[in-house]
Design an enzyme around this catalytic site. Structure first.
Site, PDB file in Angstrom:
ATOM      1  N   GLY A 187      15.263 -13.225   8.013  1.00  0.00           N
ATOM      2  CA  GLY A 187      16.836 -13.722   8.731  1.00  0.00           C
ATOM      3  C   GLY A 187      15.800 -15.757   8.789  1.00  0.00           C
ATOM      4  O   GLY A 187      15.051 -15.078   9.309  1.00  0.00           O
ATOM      5  N   ARG A 209      15.880 -11.897   1.820  1.00  0.00           N
ATOM      6  CA  ARG A 209      15.328 -10.926   2.438  1.00  0.00           C
ATOM      7  C   ARG A 209      15.131 -10.042   0.798  1.00  0.00           C
ATOM      8  O   ARG A 209      16.007  -9.516   0.656  1.00  0.00           O
ATOM      9  CB  ARG A 209      16.547  -9.448   2.615  1.00  0.00           C
ATOM     10  CG  ARG A 209      16.224 -10.490   4.024  1.00  0.00           C
ATOM     11  CD  ARG A 209      17.417  -9.078   5.334  1.00  0.00           C
ATOM     12  NE  ARG A 209      18.093  -9.702   5.872  1.00  0.00           N
ATOM     13  CZ  ARG A 209      17.047 -10.763   7.665  1.00  0.00           C
ATOM     14  NH1 ARG A 209      15.745 -10.310   7.117  1.00  0.00           N
ATOM     15  NH2 ARG A 209      17.535 -11.355   7.951  1.00  0.00           N
ATOM     16  N   ASP A 211       9.070  -9.403  10.767  1.00  0.00           N
ATOM     17  CA  ASP A 211       7.568  -8.481  10.645  1.00  0.00           C
ATOM     18  C   ASP A 211       8.086  -8.380   8.917  1.00  0.00           C
ATOM     19  O   ASP A 211       7.099  -7.669   7.989  1.00  0.00           O
ATOM     20  CB  ASP A 211       8.407  -7.185  11.762  1.00  0.00           C
ATOM     21  CG  ASP A 211      10.016  -6.865  11.393  1.00  0.00           C
ATOM     22  OD1 ASP A 211      10.546  -7.234  10.449  1.00  0.00           O
ATOM     23  OD2 ASP A 211      10.380  -5.521  12.223  1.00  0.00           O
ATOM     24  N   THR A 257      11.124 -15.863  13.719  1.00  0.00           N
ATOM     25  CA  THR A 257      12.287 -15.405  13.674  1.00  0.00           C
ATOM     26  C   THR A 257      13.117 -15.252  15.194  1.00  0.00           C
ATOM     27  O   THR A 257      11.784 -15.702  16.408  1.00  0.00           O
ATOM     28  CB  THR A 257      11.866 -13.997  13.862  1.00  0.00           C
ATOM     29  OG1 THR A 257      13.161 -12.503  13.991  1.00  0.00           O
ATOM     30  CG2 THR A 257      10.745 -13.152  14.079  1.00  0.00           C
ATOM     31  N   ASP A 265      14.176 -12.560  16.647  1.00  0.00           N
ATOM     32  CA  ASP A 265      13.938 -11.430  17.773  1.00  0.00           C
ATOM     33  C   ASP A 265      12.899 -12.041  18.607  1.00  0.00           C
ATOM     34  O   ASP A 265      12.780 -10.957  19.416  1.00  0.00           O
ATOM     35  CB  ASP A 265      14.260 -10.945  16.756  1.00  0.00           C
ATOM     36  CG  ASP A 265      15.287 -10.369  15.740  1.00  0.00           C
ATOM     37  OD1 ASP A 265      16.051 -10.992  16.222  1.00  0.00           O
ATOM     38  OD2 ASP A 265      15.120  -9.277  14.980  1.00  0.00           O
ATOM     39  N   ASP A 267      10.084  -9.921  17.958  1.00  0.00           N
ATOM     40  CA  ASP A 267       9.828  -8.626  17.973  1.00  0.00           C
ATOM     41  C   ASP A 267       7.677  -8.040  17.376  1.00  0.00           C
ATOM     42  O   ASP A 267       8.075  -7.772  16.968  1.00  0.00           O
ATOM     43  CB  ASP A 267      10.765  -8.121  17.380  1.00  0.00           C
ATOM     44  CG  ASP A 267      11.020  -8.482  16.013  1.00  0.00           C
ATOM     45  OD1 ASP A 267      10.752  -9.327  16.129  1.00  0.00           O
ATOM     46  OD2 ASP A 267      11.970  -7.597  15.815  1.00  0.00           O
ATOM     47  N   ARG A 275      18.978  -6.238  15.907  1.00  0.00           N
ATOM     48  CA  ARG A 275      18.970  -4.737  15.649  1.00  0.00           C
ATOM     49  C   ARG A 275      17.808  -3.953  16.031  1.00  0.00           C
ATOM     50  O   ARG A 275      18.403  -2.609  15.967  1.00  0.00           O
ATOM     51  CB  ARG A 275      18.201  -4.739  13.463  1.00  0.00           C
ATOM     52  CG  ARG A 275      19.321  -3.996  12.746  1.00  0.00           C
ATOM     53  CD  ARG A 275      19.556  -4.739  11.297  1.00  0.00           C
ATOM     54  NE  ARG A 275      17.944  -5.265  11.318  1.00  0.00           N
ATOM     55  CZ  ARG A 275      18.459  -6.116   9.665  1.00  0.00           C
ATOM     56  NH1 ARG A 275      19.412  -6.245   9.455  1.00  0.00           N
ATOM     57  NH2 ARG A 275      16.956  -6.630   9.682  1.00  0.00           N
TER      58      ARG A 275
END
Ligand code: F6P
Length: 323
Positions: free
Chosen positions: A11, A72, A103, A126, A128, A130, A172
């Site tokens: 992303g 992706r 990731d 990203t 996110d 994360d 997500r």
């Protein structure tokens, strides 16, 4: 090292361009030429390379998205795809690779390294946030500010109509966008995948909460186990439909776009610069991160271990401040 390649994958996130710019200019300063790989690992498999000069990265710092494009890639998940990518790198005399992504990107890099001895460094890009091994990922700061601006607008109309809004944000697998932006907008409840008691807590809070508050905002991460904004709206309507006029707003991909914040531009510049210097020093198979203001390196295998780094104090604080 005479030539390296750089790609963005997964992303997109605001600040990826600033990172590409830093990679290109640091490499050229060190007499290393650079190939940009278009469309992430898909472009690597196909050998879709473009030479990048100092001027090629002018005027991209402030732009959202990624000028290299991203994907992706399913093909890069196969041994055949990785072998083809390796041959493309060899044919073009590329000696090292910098991957900017999340990731999935680092999982791909780790697999590639288990098949081929090839120097790769990663920069965390990203929204996110994360990844293990960095306080912040490139794009997260811009994304949470985008969410805050959007929810402030929703708050205006919610307040005018005495409504309860469920706002779904991205994430997500991770609730960090929801948690931070939720604190930033003064959300009455925040639902995230890392905890599984939040629907019941939310209902209790809505039951016990102040009745004189005319608007209520519930922020839910898309990956929350309760099933997203519409599912939560149904639960609230069933239990408290007579009390609250409920509306849903799913923010979606607008969270990934836009001009990067200054914080993301600086973060991305530092990380891109550090990734090239790390390769020159002989480091490989690591993600560059910044922890407590310092550059640190984390092996891909550790970086991708999603940490549910949720400070319980923050959750406790949300409970108190949203009363
Ligand atoms: O990884 C970043 C992210 O924006 C997640 O928050 C989200 O779940 C996902 O990407 C959406 O991916 P896509 O753009 O492929 O639908």
């Amino acid at each position: 090292m005479k030539k390296l390649a750089v790609l963005t994958s997964g992303g997109d996130s605001p600040g990826m361009n600033a990172c590409v710019r830093a990679v290109v200019r640091t490499a050229i300063f060190n007499q290393i030429s650079v190939l940009g790989v278009r469309r992430g690992y898909d472009g690597l498999v196909e050998g879709d390379f473009i030479p990048l000069e100092t001027k090629s990265v002018s005027n991209i710092m402030q732009r959202g998205g990624t000028v290299l494009k991203t994907a992706r890639s399913k093909r890069f998940e196969t041994k055949e795809g990785m072998t083809q990518a390796y041959h493309k790198l060899m044919e073009n005399q590329v000696e090292a690779l910098i991957v900017i992504g999340g990731d999935g990107t680092f999982r791909g890099a780790k697999e590639f390294n288990s098949l081929f001895e090839f120097p790769i460094m990663g920069c965390p890009g990203t929204i996110d946030n994360d990844l293990n091994g960095t306080d912040f990922t490139i794009g997260y700061d811009t994304a949470i500010n985008t969410v805050v601006q959007a929810v402030d607008k929703i708050r205006d109309t919610a307040e005018s109509h005495d409504r309860l809004f469920i706002v779904e944000v991205m994430g997500r697998d991770a609730g960090l966008i929801a948690l931070r932006s939720g604190i930033g907008v003064g959300a009455e409840a925040i639902l995230i995948p890392e905890t599984n008691r939040d629907v019941s807590t939310m209902l209790q809070r809505l039951e016990r909460g102040r009745k004189d508050k005319s608007s209520k905002i519930v922020i839910v991460a898309e990956g929350d186990e309760a099933g997203g904004a519409f599912a939560i709206a149904d639960i609230i309507k069933k239990k408290m439909g007579n009390v609250y006029d409920v509306r849903v707003s799913v923010l979606g991909h607008m969270q990934r776009g836009g001009s990067p914040s200054c914080m993301d531009r600086v973060l991305a510049s530092r990380m891109g610069f550090a990734a090239v210097e790390a390769l020159i020093k002989g480091r490989k198979s690591e993600m560059v991160g910044i922890v407590n203001k310092d550059i640190v390196y984390t092996p891909f295998s550790q970086a991708i271990k999603h940490i549910a780094d949720l400070n319980p104090d923050l959750l406790r604080m949300v409970d108190i401040l949203s009363l």
